[in-house]
Design a protein around this motif. Structure first.
Motif, PDB file in Angstrom:
ATOM      1  N   GLN A  62       0.901  -1.038   0.134  1.00  0.00           N
ATOM      2  CA  GLN A  62       0.025  -0.030  -0.370  1.00  0.00           C
ATOM      3  C   GLN A  62       0.996   1.127  -0.219  1.00  0.00           C
ATOM      4  N   ASP A  63       1.972   0.885   0.383  1.00  0.00           N
ATOM      5  CA  ASP A  63       2.766   2.185   1.059  1.00  0.00           C
ATOM      6  C   ASP A  63       3.935   2.580   0.029  1.00  0.00           C
ATOM      7  N   ALA A  64       3.755   1.708  -1.116  1.00  0.00           N
ATOM      8  CA  ALA A  64       5.182   1.714  -2.233  1.00  0.00           C
ATOM      9  C   ALA A  64       4.067   2.352  -3.820  1.00  0.00           C
ATOM     10  N   ASP A  65       2.494   1.678  -3.369  1.00  0.00           N
ATOM     11  CA  ASP A  65       1.668   2.530  -4.300  1.00  0.00           C
ATOM     12  C   ASP A  65       1.502   3.612  -4.253  1.00  0.00           C
ATOM     13  N   ARG A  66       1.095   4.276  -2.651  1.00  0.00           N
ATOM     14  CA  ARG A  66       1.129   5.190  -3.014  1.00  0.00           C
ATOM     15  C   ARG A  66       1.816   6.238  -2.562  1.00  0.00           C
ATOM     16  N   LEU A  67       3.177   6.071  -2.726  1.00  0.00           N
ATOM     17  CA  LEU A  67       4.350   7.065  -2.994  1.00  0.00           C
ATOM     18  C   LEU A  67       4.424   7.218  -4.442  1.00  0.00           C
ATOM     19  N   ASP A  68       3.952   6.477  -5.272  1.00  0.00           N
ATOM     20  CA  ASP A  68       4.061   6.298  -6.084  1.00  0.00           C
ATOM     21  C   ASP A  68       2.443   7.014  -6.956  1.00  0.00           C
ATOM     22  N   ALA A  69       1.507   7.625  -6.577  1.00  0.00           N
ATOM     23  CA  ALA A  69       0.665   8.467  -6.018  1.00  0.00           C
ATOM     24  C   ALA A  69       0.793  10.066  -6.899  1.00  0.00           C
ATOM     25  N   ILE A  70       2.217  10.179  -5.837  1.00  0.00           N
ATOM     26  CA  ILE A  70       2.878  11.569  -5.135  1.00  0.00           C
ATOM     27  C   ILE A  70       3.560  12.210  -5.478  1.00  0.00           C
ATOM     28  N   GLY A  71       4.394  13.086  -5.110  1.00  0.00           N
ATOM     29  CA  GLY A  71       5.682  13.414  -6.052  1.00  0.00           C
ATOM     30  C   GLY A  71       5.923  13.909  -7.275  1.00  0.00           C
ATOM     31  N   ALA A  72       6.892  14.077  -8.332  1.00  0.00           N
ATOM     32  CA  ALA A  72       6.755  14.676  -9.849  1.00  0.00           C
ATOM     33  C   ALA A  72       6.106  13.232 -10.786  1.00  0.00           C
ATOM     34  N   ILE A  73       6.121  12.065 -10.067  1.00  0.00           N
ATOM     35  CA  ILE A  73       5.440  11.117 -11.315  1.00  0.00           C
ATOM     36  C   ILE A  73       4.080  11.357 -10.432  1.00  0.00           C
ATOM     37  N   GLY A  74       3.836  11.042  -9.039  1.00  0.00           N
ATOM     38  CA  GLY A  74       1.736  11.536  -8.525  1.00  0.00           C
ATOM     39  C   GLY A  74       1.304  12.726  -9.315  1.00  0.00           C
ATOM     40  N   ILE A  75       2.393  13.669 -10.020  1.00  0.00           N
ATOM     41  CA  ILE A  75       1.772  15.096 -10.159  1.00  0.00           C
ATOM     42  C   ILE A  75       1.466  14.462 -11.910  1.00  0.00           C
ATOM     43  N   ALA A  76       2.248  14.030 -12.658  1.00  0.00           N
ATOM     44  CA  ALA A  76       1.930  13.606 -13.820  1.00  0.00           C
ATOM     45  C   ALA A  76       0.982  12.523 -14.439  1.00  0.00           C
ATOM     46  N   ARG A  77       0.803  12.200 -12.886  1.00  0.00           N
ATOM     47  CA  ARG A  77      -0.148  10.343 -13.159  1.00  0.00           C
ATOM     48  C   ARG A  77      -1.448  11.664 -12.696  1.00  0.00           C
ATOM     49  N   ALA A  78      -0.879  12.293 -12.205  1.00  0.00           N
ATOM     50  CA  ALA A  78      -2.875  13.084 -12.090  1.00  0.00           C
ATOM     51  C   ALA A  78      -3.291  13.926 -13.919  1.00  0.00           C
ATOM     52  N   PHE A  79      -2.567  14.342 -14.076  1.00  0.00           N
ATOM     53  CA  PHE A  79      -3.140  15.054 -15.567  1.00  0.00           C
ATOM     54  C   PHE A  79      -3.208  13.728 -16.178  1.00  0.00           C
ATOM     55  N   ALA A  80      -2.419  13.357 -16.714  1.00  0.00           N
ATOM     56  CA  ALA A  80      -2.905  12.042 -17.518  1.00  0.00           C
ATOM     57  C   ALA A  80      -3.962  10.882 -17.135  1.00  0.00           C
ATOM     58  N   TYR A  81      -3.934  10.756 -16.217  1.00  0.00           N
ATOM     59  CA  TYR A  81      -5.766  10.989 -15.507  1.00  0.00           C
ATOM     60  C   TYR A  81      -6.413  11.048 -15.573  1.00  0.00           C
ATOM     61  N   GLY A  82      -6.918  12.711 -15.323  1.00  0.00           N
ATOM     62  CA  GLY A  82      -7.752  14.029 -15.775  1.00  0.00           C
ATOM     63  C   GLY A  82      -8.288  13.670 -17.296  1.00  0.00           C
ATOM     64  N   GLY A  83      -6.762  13.785 -17.737  1.00  0.00           N
ATOM     65  CA  GLY A  83      -6.999  14.037 -19.153  1.00  0.00           C
ATOM     66  C   GLY A  83      -8.296  12.869 -20.070  1.00  0.00           C
ATOM     67  N   LYS A  84      -7.433  11.956 -19.561  1.00  0.00           N
ATOM     68  CA  LYS A  84      -8.296  10.420 -20.046  1.00  0.00           C
ATOM     69  C   LYS A  84      -9.653  10.831 -19.696  1.00  0.00           C
ATOM     70  N   LYS A  85      -9.818  11.638 -18.856  1.00  0.00           N
ATOM     71  CA  LYS A  85     -11.087  11.335 -18.694  1.00  0.00           C
ATOM     72  C   LYS A  85     -11.976  12.774 -18.513  1.00  0.00           C
ATOM     73  N   GLY A  86     -11.423  13.551 -19.016  1.00  0.00           N
ATOM     74  CA  GLY A  86     -11.742  14.647 -20.069  1.00  0.00           C
ATOM     75  C   GLY A  86     -12.344  15.660 -18.937  1.00  0.00           C
ATOM     76  N   GLN A  87     -11.911  15.830 -17.945  1.00  0.00           N
ATOM     77  CA  GLN A  87     -11.591  16.633 -16.231  1.00  0.00           C
ATOM     78  C   GLN A  87     -10.784  17.551 -16.826  1.00  0.00           C
ATOM     79  N   PRO A  88     -11.290  19.017 -16.648  1.00  0.00           N
ATOM     80  CA  PRO A  88     -10.375  20.005 -16.892  1.00  0.00           C
ATOM     81  C   PRO A  88      -9.159  20.091 -16.080  1.00  0.00           C
ATOM     82  N   ILE A  89      -8.034  21.002 -15.639  1.00  0.00           N
ATOM     83  CA  ILE A  89      -6.847  20.776 -14.908  1.00  0.00           C
ATOM     84  C   ILE A  89      -7.743  21.461 -14.359  1.00  0.00           C
TER      85      ILE A  89
END
Ligand code: ADP
Ligand code: NI
Length: 216
Positions: free
Chosen positions: A119-146
């Motif tokens: 769980q910690d390992a998965d959560r670490l990948d949702a934060i930091g620079a990678i986490g930022i990139a993943r959030a916008f990749a996910y949001g873009g795919k879902k058609g969610q605004p920045i």
């Protein structure tokens, strides 16, 4: 024997997730595996084989990648039928995958150190620079605004609301990402999270500066 099982599992997961662009791609899985094995080594706890297998398989039954939760579970079960892992080890891996998700994880108390580490390992990948990139990749795919200043920041948002796009990727930081550091289980992960948290906070700071034109 264990090496072969890991190889078979890698192959299965690569095949299943290879094309995904929502942040659940193979490289995410590979980073979670590496994070988890690192935490395991530092903490000197947990069974590395169970940790590695659960890390590799953790996103296979995810609701976001399957039509239904049941279909996702069936995929995992049918994979287990093709490899020779003792029943109790298989049960443990499945239990970890079922309990670590953010939604499940907040309600269900994690039973084993292996579950806490994955769980910690998965959560670490949702934060930091990678986490930022993943959030916008996910949001873009879902058609969610920045971002949309008219959208209210709320503590929690349901999966249904996510699906209806009633949030923005910037809001996701307040709904989830900034909270993750306080939900980590191990000291090793907490230490790693410090720099990643700072990175997200300074990103948000700069984002609003630019949004408001204060840096002009
Ligand atoms: P994980 O598989 O890491 O437990 P999720 O399946 O919830 O997490 O999400 C996968 C990735 O997509 C994460 O990096 C997460 O932050 C991001 N994400 C999930 N929901 C949203 C959202 N509504 N807006 C932006 N990013 C999101
Ligand atoms: Ni994941």
């Amino acid at each position: 024997m264990k090496d072969l099982l890991i190889k078979q599992t890698e192959k299965f997961v690569r095949n299943e997730l290879g094309e995904d662009a929502t942040g659940h791609d193979w490289y995410h899985v590979d980073r979670v595996r590496r994070n988890a094995l690192h935490i395991c080594k530092e903490e000197r706890f947990g069974d590395p084989f169970v940790i590695e297998m659960a890390s590799l398989l953790h996103d296979i039954p995810d609701e976001k990648l399957n039509k239904t939760v049941e279909l996702g579970r069936a995929k995992l079960d049918s994979f287990f039928k093709t490899i020779s892992v003792p029943d109790e080890v298989k049960e443990h891996i499945i239990q970890i995958i079922d309990t670590i998700s953010y939604k499940g994880g907040r309600k269900t108390k994690l039973k084993t150190i292996e579950a806490k580490i994955v769980q910690d390992a998965d959560r670490l990948d949702a934060i930091g620079a990678i986490g930022i990139a993943r959030a916008f990749a996910y949001g873009g795919k879902k058609g969610q605004p920045i971002f949309d200043p008219a959208v209210q920041v709320r503590e929690e948002i349901s999966l249904e609301e996510y699906r209806k796009g009633k949030s923005t990727s910037i809001h996701h930081f307040y709904e989830k990402l900034l909270k993750l550091k306080d939900l980590l289980n191990t000291e090793t992960a907490k230490k790693i999270a410090e720099k990643r948290q700072e990175m997200m906070l300074s990103f948000l700071d700069q984002f609003y500066q630019e949004w408001d034109g204060h840096d002009l």
